[in-house]
Design a protein around this motif. Structure first.
Motif, PDB file in Angstrom:
ATOM      1  N   GLY A 540       7.449   1.523  -4.996  1.00 15.18           N
ATOM      2  CA  GLY A 540       6.623   0.435  -4.493  1.00 15.18           C
ATOM      3  C   GLY A 540       7.122  -0.929  -4.923  1.00 15.18           C
ATOM      4  N   THR A 541       6.362  -1.955  -4.532  1.00 16.87           N
ATOM      5  CA  THR A 541       6.653  -3.332  -4.941  1.00 16.87           C
ATOM      6  C   THR A 541       5.490  -3.793  -5.792  1.00 16.87           C
ATOM      7  OG1 THR A 541       7.535  -3.655  -2.732  1.00 16.87           O
ATOM      8  CG2 THR A 541       7.165  -5.649  -4.032  1.00 16.87           C
ATOM      9  N   SER A 542       5.799  -4.401  -6.918  1.00 15.04           N
ATOM     10  CA  SER A 542       4.717  -4.850  -7.793  1.00 15.04           C
ATOM     11  C   SER A 542       4.150  -6.174  -7.284  1.00 15.04           C
ATOM     12  CB  SER A 542       5.294  -5.008  -9.205  1.00 15.04           C
ATOM     13  OG  SER A 542       4.296  -5.482 -10.052  1.00 15.04           O
ATOM     14  N   THR A 543       2.813  -6.278  -7.192  1.00 15.29           N
ATOM     15  CA  THR A 543       2.160  -7.540  -6.827  1.00 15.29           C
ATOM     16  C   THR A 543       1.048  -7.779  -7.856  1.00 15.29           C
ATOM     17  OG1 THR A 543       0.244  -6.785  -5.549  1.00 15.29           O
ATOM     18  CG2 THR A 543       2.377  -6.766  -4.393  1.00 15.29           C
ATOM     19  N   PRO A 544       0.455  -8.975  -7.870  1.00 12.30           N
ATOM     20  CA  PRO A 544      -0.630  -9.202  -8.841  1.00 12.30           C
ATOM     21  C   PRO A 544      -1.811  -8.258  -8.648  1.00 12.30           C
ATOM     22  CG  PRO A 544       0.102 -11.275  -7.856  1.00 12.30           C
ATOM     23  CD  PRO A 544       0.806 -10.183  -7.113  1.00 12.30           C
ATOM     24  N   PHE A 547       0.537  -2.050  -6.882  1.00 11.82           N
ATOM     25  CA  PHE A 547       1.813  -1.701  -6.247  1.00 11.82           C
ATOM     26  C   PHE A 547       1.591  -1.393  -4.770  1.00 11.82           C
ATOM     27  CE2 PHE A 547       2.554  -0.958 -10.689  1.00 11.82           C
ATOM     28  CZ  PHE A 547       3.866  -1.339 -10.874  1.00 11.82           C
ATOM     29  N   ILE A 548       2.469  -1.961  -3.934  1.00 10.36           N
ATOM     30  CA  ILE A 548       2.359  -1.788  -2.480  1.00 10.36           C
ATOM     31  C   ILE A 548       3.611  -1.061  -2.010  1.00 10.36           C
ATOM     32  CG2 ILE A 548       2.348  -3.122  -0.323  1.00 10.36           C
ATOM     33  CD1 ILE A 548       0.697  -5.188  -1.652  1.00 10.36           C
ATOM     34  N   PRO A 549       3.502  -0.160  -1.013  1.00 15.02           N
ATOM     35  CA  PRO A 549       4.710   0.546  -0.562  1.00 15.02           C
ATOM     36  C   PRO A 549       5.734  -0.401   0.056  1.00 15.02           C
ATOM     37  CG  PRO A 549       2.725   1.336   0.605  1.00 15.02           C
ATOM     38  CD  PRO A 549       2.297   0.235  -0.303  1.00 15.02           C
ATOM     39  N   THR A 550       6.990  -0.039  -0.093  1.00 18.31           N
ATOM     40  CA  THR A 550       7.987  -0.717   0.732  1.00 18.31           C
ATOM     41  C   THR A 550       7.979  -0.005   2.088  1.00 18.31           C
ATOM     42  OG1 THR A 550       9.744   0.811   0.118  1.00 18.31           O
ATOM     43  CG2 THR A 550       9.456  -1.119  -1.301  1.00 18.31           C
ATOM     44  N   LYS A 551       8.519  -0.683   3.110  1.00 18.05           N
ATOM     45  CA  LYS A 551       8.542  -0.076   4.448  1.00 18.05           C
ATOM     46  C   LYS A 551       9.275   1.259   4.431  1.00 18.05           C
ATOM     47  CE  LYS A 551       8.893  -4.026   7.416  1.00 18.05           C
ATOM     48  NZ  LYS A 551       9.666  -4.739   8.407  1.00 18.05           N
ATOM     49  N   GLU A 552      10.360   1.283   3.661  1.00 25.19           N
ATOM     50  CA  GLU A 552      11.211   2.474   3.645  1.00 25.19           C
ATOM     51  C   GLU A 552      10.491   3.674   3.013  1.00 25.19           C
ATOM     52  OE1 GLU A 552      12.110  -0.582   2.332  1.00 25.19           O
ATOM     53  OE2 GLU A 552      12.987  -1.081   4.290  1.00 25.19           O
ATOM     54  N   GLU A 553       9.561   3.372   2.110  1.00 28.32           N
ATOM     55  CA  GLU A 553       8.890   4.488   1.411  1.00 28.32           C
ATOM     56  C   GLU A 553       7.806   5.163   2.250  1.00 28.32           C
ATOM     57  OE1 GLU A 553       9.309   2.812  -3.180  1.00 28.32           O
ATOM     58  OE2 GLU A 553       7.499   2.408  -2.024  1.00 28.32           O
TER      59      GLU A 553
END
Ligand code: OXD
Ligand code: MN
Length: 614
Positions: A540-544, A547-553
């Protein structure tokens, strides 16, 4: 006077404390007869209800009923939690002293079942043999036969559940008296209805309804309010308005279980009963456990959280249930399912039923069709043409074993190990498709700030949610600060606890209003990512805000979503989030004794957002 002992002897009801309780309420309500119910009485009771006109046949082995037209929904404003400890008062539980409410209810119920049968319904809200069984037994006394038929579908019913209790006193006393529905002053300042849970005495007293959670006392009053209180008082477990499902990976044979809370009208039943999208169906299979309640505890021998659905059936909202939104539900209410429909439209000539959203348009031939109040549709005046045929809160009731993808182990007394707990509201902007948290306090904080958009803008400030902590706002039975602490305590015992996430299927394009995510079966893709994230397969991508998925995941094969829409639902709108944090602060400030860990989580997210560029 009814010879109570004779009836109970004949029924084999041996628990002496249950016998005293039945005798007491037989005297108070003045019922003309008493009948003890087992699930095996279903066919006879159905036949009697049809003969008495309380039910009508709706095709082979299905039934239809109508409630009094003012008695159509759970009535939060008349629902009270009464205990002898003022510390139990919270922001939402309408706390009153038990010393005030118990005599009041006894007075309302006095003589109110004259001429009627009082049914004694011994029940269990758990798979038999569960470690939480001491909290699951109850005896509902009700003067409504349709309530009995609903209880048989929604709970496990029979005298053995209370005769064999290790502690003969460990049953919930749940009294339901319908009252004279036409003279109860619904919604006026002379309203006579009271729906009271005397939680520290494990006694439920409901007067003035024969519908839904106001009358089926095993479900919400025991399964949620009483059980949540018991879980807190014993320190042992959580009882939440959560769905529960399992995802089987046919390739690896691994199975993961997810529980989740969603405020009303956020698609909880549809998600609970979902199937895998066609393109992923060869690999994944979704199993249904429950659509409305989960009890959760930690087994300290393996450090995992476990859950089960205490109910034995589904009391689902009919509106918008169709082949696309929930084919599984339709399969579970077919011929010979014994399903009971309430307050939908009914064709008295063919026995068919219909509700808004079942098909795109209502049946063309109006012959025989009656609306939910029993009025012929064909005779509607011009001004009534657009009125709904079914009540928006009309329901179908069916037992779990009718659900085609019910999990084989749905009644395993050990429950199932929980991999994730999700919260999901209905939010048109700001909330990404899914964001995950690895920290328990952040998960509990997210649950405490769960909400859904107000249905009408007039209900609140633009963009502000109607908060519904853990989707338990109407069922909170003790103080919310203590409730959050109890969550931290119970799940804090897990060494391999569930991951938390927030999901949102409802983001819209601000210009043309279209939904950015296709929803329904495609929602499984977000859950599959969450499982991968928990297992360390996706990063994922860390945000405040998590964690949010990346498109590829995300597994997107066969998914109809545009790259632009995907970009939006996989990113966060920092400005809107900053505004949200202000709303959250106000919301949380109304709870006293909120644990410092929850405030810390709130400050962490606030500070991280402040440090992020818009
Ligand atoms: C409810 C229900 O009212 O599940 O929440 O019936
Ligand atoms: Mn519910």
């Amino acid at each position: 006077m009814v010879d109570v002992d004779k009836v109970l002897d004949e029924a084999g009801l041996k628990n002496a404390l249950v016998r005293d309780y039945v005798a007491h309420w037989a005297e108070v309500t003045g019922a003309a007869a008493i009948e003890v119910v087992n699930a095996s009485d279903d066919a006879r009771l159905l036949a009697e209800a049809v003969a008495a006109g309380e039910l009508q046949e709706a095709g082979e082995g299905r039934y239809y009923s109508r409630s009094y037209y003012k008695d159509t929904a759970r009535s939060e404003e008349r629902t009270i939690v009464a205990t002898s400890n003022p510390d139990d008062a919270g922001a939402y539980n309408n706390w009153r002293p038990a010393s005030e409410m118990k005599p009041l209810l006894e007075e309302k119920m006095r003589g109110a079942s004259q001429g009627k049968t009082m049914y004694v319904v011994p029940y269990l809200m758990a798979p038999p043999g569960s470690p939480l069984e001491p909290y699951a037994a109850g005896v509902e006394l009700t003067d409504a036969r349709t309530v009995v038929l609903h209880m048989i579908r929604m709970a496990r019913v029979g005298v053995d559940h209370i005769n064999n209790l290790a502690d003969q006193n460990s049953f919930v006393r749940a009294v339901h008296v319908t009252g004279d529905l036409e003279s109860l002053g619904h919604g006026t300042d002379r309203d006579q209805r009271y729906f009271v849970t005397c939680a520290d005495e494990r006694t439920i007293l409901h007067f003035g309804s024969s519908y839904g959670g106001n009358a089926l006392l095993g479900k919400i009053a025991h399964g949620l309010r009483q059980a949540a209180y018991d879980g807190f008082a014993s320190g042992k477990f959580l009882a939440e308005q959560f769905m529960l499902l399992g995802i089987v990976d046919k390739e690896t044979g691994k199975k993961h279980h997810i529980a989740g809370g969603f405020p009303s009208a956020s698609g909880k039943t549809n998600l609970a009963m979902t199937l895998a999208p066609d393109a992923l169906g060869d690999r994944y299979y979704v199993e249904f456990y429950g659509d409305d309640i989960a009890w959760i505890w930690v087994d300290e021998t393996d450090g995992r959280a476990y859950a089960f659905n205490p109910e034995n059936g589904v009391f689902g909202v009919a509106k918008d249930t169709n082949e696309k939104t929930n084919p599984t539900a339709l399969d579970s209410i077919g011929a010979n399912s014994g399903a009971i429909f309430t307050n939908v439209a009914y064709n008295e000539k063919t026995g068919e039923v219909w509700w808004e959203g079942k098909t795109k348009n209502p049946p063309e031939d109006l012959d025989g069709w009656l609306d939910w109040k029993g009025e012929p549709i064909a005779k509607r005046g011009l001004g009534e043409q657009g009125e709904p045929w079914a009540h928006p809160n009309s329901r179908f009731t069916t037992s779990l074993d009718n659900v085609p993808n019910v999990a084989k182990d749905y009644d395993d007394p050990r429950g199932v190990p929980l991999d994730a707990i999700i919260f999901g509201g209905r939010t048109r902007d700001r909330e990404p498709l899914v964001r995950a948290f690895t920290d328990l306090a952040e998960g509990v904080y997210d649950g405490m700030t769960l909400g859904a958009e107000a249905t009408f803008a007039a209900e609140g400030v633009e963009g502000q949610l109607r908060y519904d902590p853990m989707s338990m706002r109407p069922f909170m039975s003790y103080n919310e600060g203590d409730y959050a602490k109890h969550w931290l305590d119970v799940l804090g015992r897990a060494t391999d606890g569930p991951i938390f996430a927030h999901v949102n299927w409802f983001q819209r394009d601000p210009q043309d209003g279209h939904f950015l995510w296709p929803g329904y079966r495609d929602n499984l893709r977000a859950l599959l990512w969450l499982v991968d994230f928990k297992n360390g397969v996706a990063k994922g991508t860390s945000t405040p805000v998590g964690f949010i998925p990346t498109k590829e995941e995300l597994l997107l094969e066969g998914c109809e979503v545009t790259p632009e829409d995907l970009d939006t639902i996989l990113s966060i709108d920092v400005d809107r989030w900053k505004q949200e944090m202000g709303f959250r602060e106000e919301h949380l400030a109304q709870f006293d004794r909120l644990p410092e860990a929850i405030w810390e989580a709130h400050r962490r997210v606030t500070n991280a957002l402040e440090d992020t560029d818009s």
